[in-house]
Design a protein around this motif. Structure first.
Motif, short mmCIF file in Angstrom:
data_model
loop_
_atom_site.label_atom_id
_atom_site.label_comp_id
_atom_site.label_asym_id
_atom_site.label_seq_id
_atom_site.Cartn_x
_atom_site.Cartn_y
_atom_site.Cartn_z
N PRO A 51 -93.19 -96.07 30.76
CA PRO A 51 -93.85 -95.32 31.85
C PRO A 51 -93.16 -95.49 33.20
CG PRO A 51 -95.10 -97.29 31.29
CD PRO A 51 -94.04 -97.16 30.25
N ALA A 52 -92.43 -96.59 33.39
CA ALA A 52 -91.80 -96.84 34.68
C ALA A 52 -90.50 -96.07 34.87
CB ALA A 52 -91.52 -98.34 34.85
N GLN A 53 -89.98 -95.49 33.82
CA GLN A 53 -88.73 -94.74 33.94
C GLN A 53 -88.94 -93.49 34.78
OE1 GLN A 53 -86.30 -94.95 30.51
NE2 GLN A 53 -85.43 -92.90 30.75
N PRO A 54 -87.95 -93.12 35.61
CA PRO A 54 -88.11 -91.93 36.47
C PRO A 54 -87.97 -90.63 35.68
CG PRO A 54 -85.93 -92.88 36.79
CD PRO A 54 -86.69 -93.83 35.89
N TRP A 55 -88.95 -90.34 34.88
CA TRP A 55 -88.88 -89.18 34.01
C TRP A 55 -88.94 -87.87 34.79
CZ3 TRP A 55 -87.26 -90.03 29.36
CH2 TRP A 55 -87.60 -91.20 28.67
N THR A 56 -88.18 -86.90 34.32
CA THR A 56 -88.33 -85.50 34.70
C THR A 56 -88.50 -84.72 33.40
OG1 THR A 56 -85.96 -85.03 34.58
CG2 THR A 56 -86.83 -85.83 36.71
N VAL A 57 -88.90 -83.46 33.52
CA VAL A 57 -89.01 -82.65 32.32
C VAL A 57 -87.65 -82.52 31.64
CG1 VAL A 57 -89.62 -80.37 31.39
CG2 VAL A 57 -90.99 -81.38 33.22
N ALA A 58 -86.59 -82.44 32.48
CA ALA A 58 -85.24 -82.30 31.93
C ALA A 58 -84.82 -83.55 31.16
CB ALA A 58 -84.25 -82.02 33.06
N SER A 59 -85.06 -84.75 31.72
CA SER A 59 -84.65 -85.98 31.02
C SER A 59 -85.50 -86.21 29.77
CB SER A 59 -84.75 -87.18 31.96
OG SER A 59 -86.10 -87.42 32.36
N LEU A 60 -86.75 -85.84 29.83
CA LEU A 60 -87.63 -85.97 28.66
C LEU A 60 -87.20 -84.99 27.57
CD1 LEU A 60 -90.09 -87.77 28.06
CD2 LEU A 60 -91.54 -85.89 28.83
N ALA A 61 -86.82 -83.78 27.98
CA ALA A 61 -86.35 -82.79 27.01
C ALA A 61 -85.07 -83.25 26.34
CB ALA A 61 -86.14 -81.45 27.71
N ALA A 62 -84.19 -83.89 27.11
CA ALA A 62 -82.94 -84.39 26.53
C ALA A 62 -83.22 -85.44 25.46
CB ALA A 62 -82.06 -84.96 27.63
N GLU A 63 -84.20 -86.32 25.71
CA GLU A 63 -84.57 -87.32 24.71
C GLU A 63 -85.17 -86.68 23.46
OE1 GLU A 63 -84.23 -90.51 24.51
OE2 GLU A 63 -83.53 -91.06 26.50
N ALA A 64 -85.89 -85.56 23.66
CA ALA A 64 -86.52 -84.88 22.53
C ALA A 64 -85.57 -83.92 21.82
CB ALA A 64 -87.76 -84.13 23.01
N GLY A 65 -84.42 -83.67 22.44
CA GLY A 65 -83.41 -82.82 21.81
C GLY A 65 -83.69 -81.33 21.90
N VAL A 66 -84.39 -80.91 22.97
CA VAL A 66 -84.68 -79.49 23.17
C VAL A 66 -84.44 -79.13 24.62
CG1 VAL A 66 -86.38 -79.36 21.30
CG2 VAL A 66 -87.13 -79.95 23.62
N SER A 67 -84.56 -77.84 24.92
CA SER A 67 -84.39 -77.42 26.30
C SER A 67 -85.62 -77.79 27.12
CB SER A 67 -84.18 -75.91 26.37
OG SER A 67 -85.37 -75.22 26.04
N ARG A 68 -85.41 -77.81 28.44
CA ARG A 68 -86.52 -78.12 29.34
C ARG A 68 -87.67 -77.13 29.17
NH1 ARG A 68 -85.93 -78.11 35.97
NH2 ARG A 68 -88.15 -77.92 36.43
N ALA A 69 -87.35 -75.85 29.10
CA ALA A 69 -88.39 -74.83 28.96
C ALA A 69 -89.14 -74.97 27.63
CB ALA A 69 -87.78 -73.43 29.09
N ALA A 70 -88.40 -75.27 26.57
CA ALA A 70 -89.02 -75.40 25.25
C ALA A 70 -89.98 -76.58 25.22
CB ALA A 70 -87.96 -75.55 24.18
N LEU A 71 -89.56 -77.70 25.80
CA LEU A 71 -90.44 -78.87 25.82
C LEU A 71 -91.70 -78.60 26.64
CD1 LEU A 71 -91.08 -81.82 25.16
CD2 LEU A 71 -89.90 -82.44 27.27
N ALA A 72 -91.52 -78.04 27.84
CA ALA A 72 -92.67 -77.79 28.71
C ALA A 72 -93.67 -76.87 28.02
CB ALA A 72 -92.20 -77.18 30.03
N ARG A 73 -93.18 -75.82 27.38
CA ARG A 73 -94.05 -74.86 26.72
C ARG A 73 -94.77 -75.50 25.53
NH1 ARG A 73 -90.51 -71.38 26.42
NH2 ARG A 73 -89.67 -71.87 24.34
N ARG A 74 -94.04 -76.24 24.71
CA ARG A 74 -94.61 -76.83 23.50
C ARG A 74 -95.57 -77.97 23.85
NH1 ARG A 74 -92.06 -76.41 18.33
NH2 ARG A 74 -92.92 -77.86 16.77
N PHE A 75 -95.20 -78.80 24.82
CA PHE A 75 -96.03 -79.92 25.23
C PHE A 75 -97.37 -79.41 25.76
CE2 PHE A 75 -97.61 -83.47 27.61
CZ PHE A 75 -96.98 -84.61 27.12
N THR A 76 -97.32 -78.43 26.64
CA THR A 76 -98.56 -77.91 27.24
C THR A 76 -99.45 -77.26 26.19
OG1 THR A 76 -97.39 -77.54 29.33
CG2 THR A 76 -99.48 -76.37 29.01
#
Length: 312
Positions: A221-246
């Protein structure tokens, strides 16, 4: 980290109230302790959980009831049996008219009842502290749920029944961990049922993309996460992660992260000696000012006000 485990990891049982009751009908115990969560496990005999609102539920050997507070309820041999005992906050026991309790007696280590040879034995485990991390979990539970004994194969109830009457060194810690394990196992079994209507964050844990993102948020939780960095960890685009997560969780990744960080902070602030600055760094805020601003915006009080209220 499993979604349920991570949500329980902060406010896990610490000196939980655990009791073995041995009873002969007629008996009825009214619970007014305002505890956030209680487990009732039937070892032998039958019992009824009788809430003030909603239907009564019968428990048979092996069944486990999870009761979400703070509303009062009764546990009795029959729904119509009048309460003989009232349990108040702090586990203070009285008669219904407030007098000192007669009739019930100590029957050994963490054991009480009205007959040492009674045909009914039940175990009660109560979480006495409302830990903020578990609030998301508590809000997903109905006031009363029952996991039938014939629907799952778990050795935890017999093990708890064996351990609850021991008075060995460190036994309180052993019982706390057993209570946690029993709760987690029961919730996993219950959430797996289609009729349970498991919350979005729980179901999303099994999604290969969103589950990975949730795992990263919970583990770091302390890591400076952004949608982009989280998407990179999940192996998808930023838009794809945001849409699927929500779609699966019901809120955006950054909104979820904010709530998770503040929930962690709220729990950590209860710890003796914790400073706002140290808690801020632990949950990903660069300063006590940044944490205080977010905390007051979301929760309506400052971290220090929250800590004072938690200690009263």
């Amino acid at each position: 980290m499993d979604a349920v485990v991570s949500l329980l990891d902060g406010p896990r049982a610490r000196g939980a109230f655990l009791l073995r009751s041995v009873l002969t009908p007629p008996w009825s115990i009214r619970i007014e302790d305002q505890a956030p969560l209680t487990l009732v496990a039937m070892v032998q005999g039958d019992a009824w959980v009788v809430p003030d609102e909603g239907a009564s539920v019968q428990l048979s050997p092996g069944d486990l009831a999870i009761i979400r507070g703070p509303d009062p309820y009764a546990v009795a041999d029959e729904p119509a049996t009048a309460p003989q005992v009232v349990i108040h906050p702090g586990q203070i026991c009285t008669t219904p008219d407030g007098q000192e309790l007669p009739g019930m007696m100590e029957l050994g280590v963490r054991t009480w009842g009205n007959n040492p040879d009674g045909p009914t034995t039940l175990l009660t485990g109560t979480y006495t502290m409302r830990g903020e991390v578990s609030q998301r979990l508590l809000s997903a539970l109905p006031p009363l749920l029952v996991v039938p004994g014939d629907s799952w194969d778990s050795p935890l109830v017999p093990l708890l029944a064996t351990e609850i009457v021991k008075d060995d060194p460190g036994q309180e810690a052993v019982l706390d961990r057993l209570l946690d394990l029993l709760l987690i196992a029961a919730l996993r079994e219950w959430f797996a049922r289609p009729a349970a209507n498991a919350p979005g964050w729980y179901k999303a844990h099994s999604d290969p993309i969103v589950g990975r993102a949730l795992q990263m948020l919970h583990n770091k939780p302390a890591q400076p996460w952004t949608v982009a960095s989280l998407a990179a960890e999940a192996g998808v685009s930023r838009a794809a992660l945001a849409r699927r997560f929500t779609a699966l969780v019901g809120e955006s990744p950054m909104s979820y992260l904010t709530e998770w960080r503040l929930a962690l902070a709220a729990d950590l602030l209860r710890e003796p000696g914790a400073t706002v600055g140290a808690v801020a760094r632990h949950v990903g805020y660069g300063s006590s000012f940044a944490l205080s601003t977010a905390f007051k915006r979301i929760r309506g009080v400052s971290p220090r006000e929250h800590r004072r209220a938690a200690r009263t």
